[in-house]
Design a protein around this motif. Structure first.
Motif, PDB file in Angstrom:
ATOM      1  N   GLN A   1     -12.109   7.507 -12.999  1.00 54.93           N
ATOM      2  CA  GLN A   1     -11.743   6.389 -13.784  1.00 54.93           C
ATOM      3  C   GLN A   1     -12.864   6.581 -15.071  1.00 54.93           C
ATOM      4  O   GLN A   1     -13.826   6.703 -14.695  1.00 54.93           O
ATOM      5  CB  GLN A   1     -12.327   5.145 -12.860  1.00 54.93           C
TER       6      GLN A   1
ATOM      7  N   ASN B   1     -20.846   0.287 -12.917  1.00 51.43           N
ATOM      8  CA  ASN B   1     -19.904   1.268 -12.005  1.00 51.43           C
ATOM      9  C   ASN B   1     -18.892   0.385 -11.439  1.00 51.43           C
ATOM     10  O   ASN B   1     -18.032   0.940 -10.460  1.00 51.43           O
ATOM     11  CB  ASN B   1     -20.661   2.174 -11.153  1.00 51.43           C
ATOM     12  N   ASP B   2     -18.755  -0.759 -11.703  1.00 45.58           N
ATOM     13  CA  ASP B   2     -17.434  -1.493 -10.984  1.00 45.58           C
ATOM     14  C   ASP B   2     -16.897  -2.375 -12.208  1.00 45.58           C
ATOM     15  O   ASP B   2     -17.133  -3.459 -12.538  1.00 45.58           O
ATOM     16  CB  ASP B   2     -17.860  -2.624 -10.026  1.00 45.58           C
TER      17      ASP B   2
ATOM     18  N   GLU C   1       0.703  -1.052  -0.070  1.00 50.01           N
ATOM     19  CA  GLU C   1      -0.125   0.027  -0.042  1.00 50.01           C
ATOM     20  C   GLU C   1       0.901   1.262   0.107  1.00 50.01           C
ATOM     21  O   GLU C   1       0.816   2.132  -0.671  1.00 50.01           O
ATOM     22  CB  GLU C   1      -0.859   0.034   1.250  1.00 50.01           C
TER      23      GLU C   1
ATOM     24  N   ILE D   1      -8.498   7.698  -7.993  1.00 48.75           N
ATOM     25  CA  ILE D   1      -9.691   8.525  -8.348  1.00 48.75           C
ATOM     26  C   ILE D   1      -9.748   9.494  -7.293  1.00 48.75           C
ATOM     27  O   ILE D   1      -9.969  10.769  -7.673  1.00 48.75           O
ATOM     28  CB  ILE D   1     -11.117   7.535  -8.152  1.00 48.75           C
ATOM     29  N   GLU D   2      -9.194   9.287  -6.086  1.00 50.11           N
ATOM     30  CA  GLU D   2      -9.442  10.241  -5.145  1.00 50.11           C
ATOM     31  C   GLU D   2      -8.278  11.335  -5.317  1.00 50.11           C
ATOM     32  O   GLU D   2      -8.131  12.219  -4.744  1.00 50.11           O
ATOM     33  CB  GLU D   2      -9.274   9.602  -3.694  1.00 50.11           C
TER      34      GLU D   2
ATOM     35  N   GLU E   1      -7.643  -6.751  -3.156  1.00 53.32           N
ATOM     36  CA  GLU E   1      -7.867  -5.582  -1.922  1.00 53.32           C
ATOM     37  C   GLU E   1      -6.872  -4.576  -2.467  1.00 53.32           C
ATOM     38  O   GLU E   1      -7.183  -3.362  -2.449  1.00 53.32           O
ATOM     39  CB  GLU E   1      -7.481  -6.238  -0.680  1.00 53.32           C
TER      40      GLU E   1
ATOM     41  N   VAL F   1      -7.187   1.741  -7.076  1.00 57.97           N
ATOM     42  CA  VAL F   1      -8.032   2.162  -7.960  1.00 57.97           C
ATOM     43  C   VAL F   1      -8.750   3.500  -7.329  1.00 57.97           C
ATOM     44  O   VAL F   1      -8.784   4.573  -7.885  1.00 57.97           O
ATOM     45  CB  VAL F   1      -8.805   1.278  -8.577  1.00 57.97           C
ATOM     46  N   LYS F   2      -9.194   3.010  -6.094  1.00 59.11           N
ATOM     47  CA  LYS F   2      -9.839   4.194  -5.228  1.00 59.11           C
ATOM     48  C   LYS F   2      -8.821   5.259  -5.025  1.00 59.11           C
ATOM     49  O   LYS F   2      -9.472   6.449  -5.294  1.00 59.11           O
ATOM     50  CB  LYS F   2     -10.306   3.464  -4.079  1.00 59.11           C
ATOM     51  N   ASN F   3      -7.521   5.008  -4.554  1.00 58.73           N
ATOM     52  CA  ASN F   3      -6.674   6.118  -4.408  1.00 58.73           C
ATOM     53  C   ASN F   3      -6.189   6.953  -5.549  1.00 58.73           C
ATOM     54  O   ASN F   3      -6.320   7.951  -5.485  1.00 58.73           O
ATOM     55  CB  ASN F   3      -5.497   5.610  -3.864  1.00 58.73           C
TER      56      ASN F   3
ATOM     57  N   ARG G   1      -7.989  -2.841  -5.793  1.00 59.22           N
ATOM     58  CA  ARG G   1      -9.272  -1.781  -5.413  1.00 59.22           C
ATOM     59  C   ARG G   1      -8.578  -0.713  -4.653  1.00 59.22           C
ATOM     60  O   ARG G   1      -9.350   0.511  -4.881  1.00 59.22           O
ATOM     61  CB  ARG G   1     -10.379  -2.633  -4.711  1.00 59.22           C
ATOM     62  N   ASN G   2      -7.737  -0.755  -3.784  1.00 62.98           N
ATOM     63  CA  ASN G   2      -7.440   0.415  -3.139  1.00 62.98           C
ATOM     64  C   ASN G   2      -6.737   1.434  -3.679  1.00 62.98           C
ATOM     65  O   ASN G   2      -6.870   2.461  -3.736  1.00 62.98           O
ATOM     66  CB  ASN G   2      -6.428  -0.163  -1.723  1.00 62.98           C
TER      67      ASN G   2
END
Ligand code: SAM
Ligand code: SF4
Length: 351
Positions: free
Chosen positions: A225, A337-338, A166, A219-220, A209, A215-217, A212-213
């Motif tokens: 995306q 959306n996923d 991470e 975007i944030e 995990e 990708v989330k980061n 996914r984290n």
């Protein structure tokens, strides 16, 4: 209509890469760059191209920056009249070979988007992947592109290696988002046949995990995306064109073309291509093939699928997924959306 030019040369071969590219065929470069103009003329006729009908040109590889910029001039001279005034003109580039001079010259030829194969800003990870650049060289290349006034700059990152934690990925992202870029392509490492990584059990970390984290980061960090591997405040016209099933010219060894219901496959061999760049195999796609492809492409990206595209049976399954909130229905189009689930959903709908 889109156009893709393939440059099958690299300065060195990365341990994970199965793209049609070679690091030991430099002597064929000059001949190759002449032959692509012959194929371009041929394709423009075959596609019955009109003036100003090309909305995007993408020069990919391999490594486009291993070719001197001046060698692209004849190609640009031919394609220019067919390109729209606001066409997106992208070139991939390796940090190592994309010198300031190369960037400036490509910009003068019309390139307005550069996509750098950075992969990581971590020195150990770059060595592990078999890259020939350092983090410092990548930073310099991106700075040069921004100074040169390249409108859109993107970088490629690879995640899912055993070195990834991470913290490492967060650091890659922190550095990426501090740079003058508006797009990131982030690819999960895949172990491709006939690459040094293929048989190794110690190179990939397939943790969902972690993925996914990451990708989330991304975007944030300000990069929305718009496809499974693509993020940005600027959405590439070229990428979206592929997902919308637009026609595309494919120029170069192994560069696939697509027109209505036919795909064209020029030879992948540089030697054979330089002997005759016009030989290609044609695949005829059935309506069923096109129908299914549209569903897969639409669900992998923000493009979505118009409701009327689905058969009665498919519509029933789509409606079920909408009720379960696995798909979104908006203005008579269906969106996913996923993106991690896109292939699974497409298989369920088209079963
Ligand atoms: C065609 S390569 C060209 C980019 C350029 N040659 C470079 O590497 O700097 C496009 C991107 O695909 C990605 N890629 C290639 N092979 C991959 C693999 N096996 N797994 C994940 N990503 C891969 C890399 O991120 C690479 O930058
Ligand atoms: S990742 Fe890029 S530089 Fe590395 S071998 Fe593949 S095409 Fe060449």
């Amino acid at each position: 209509m889109l156009a893709y030019l393939h440059i099958p040369f690299c300065d060195s071969k990365c341990h994970y890469c199965a793209f049609n590219s070679y690091d030991n065929k430099s002597s064929l470069k000059q001949n190759y760059m002449q032959r692509i103009t012959e194929q371009l003329q041929f394709e423009l006729e075959k596609f019955a191209s009109q003036k100003k009908s090309i909305s995007s040109l993408f020069i990919g590889g391999g490594t486009p920056s291993t070719i001197p910029a001046s060698w692209y001039e004849p190609f640009f001279d031919i394609i220019k009249p067919y390109s729209q005034d606001d066409a997106e003109v992208t070139s991939e580039a390796n940090p190592h070979s994309a010198t300031h001079e190369w960037i400036a010259h490509m910009h003068a030829l019309g390139v307005n988007r550069l996509s750098f194969g950075v992969q990581s800003f971590n020195e150990k990870k770059l060595t592990f992947l078999g890259r020939n650049h350092t983090p410092k060289i990548a930073l310099q290349a991106i700075e040069n592109a921004a100074k040169e006034g390249i409108e859109n700059i993107s970088l490629d990152l690879i995640y899912g290696t055993t070195l990834d934690t991470e913290i490492l990925l967060q650091e890659d992202l922190r550095i990426a988002s501090s740079l003058p870029i508006n797009h990131i392509s982030a690819y999960a490492l895949t172990l491709e046949e006939e690459t040094p990584f293929y048989t190794r059990k110690d190179v990939a970390n397939g943790s969902e995990e972690l993925a996914r984290n990451f990708v989330k980061n991304i975007i944030e960090s300000g990069f929305p995306q718009y496809e499974i591997s693509n993020f940005g405040r600027y959405q590439s016209k070229h990428n979206k064109g592929y997902w919308e099933h637009q026609d595309y010219l494919g120029i170069g060894a192994g560069a696939v073309g697509f027109l209505h219901n036919r795909r064209f496959y020029p030879t992948k061999s540089i030697e054979a291509y330089t002997q005759n760049p016009l030989i290609q195999e044609t695949e005829l796609l059935s309506n069923e093939d096109l129908h299914i492809e549209k569903i897969f492409l639409g669900l992998r990206s923000v493009v979505g699928i118009p409701m009327e595209h689905f058969s009665v049976k498919e519509k029933e399954r789509v409606n079920l997924l909408i009720t379960e909130k696995k798909l979104i229905w908006h203005e008579n189009r269906v969106f996913n959306n996923d993106y991690f689930l896109s292939d699974e959903i497409a298989l369920f709908i088209t079963q």
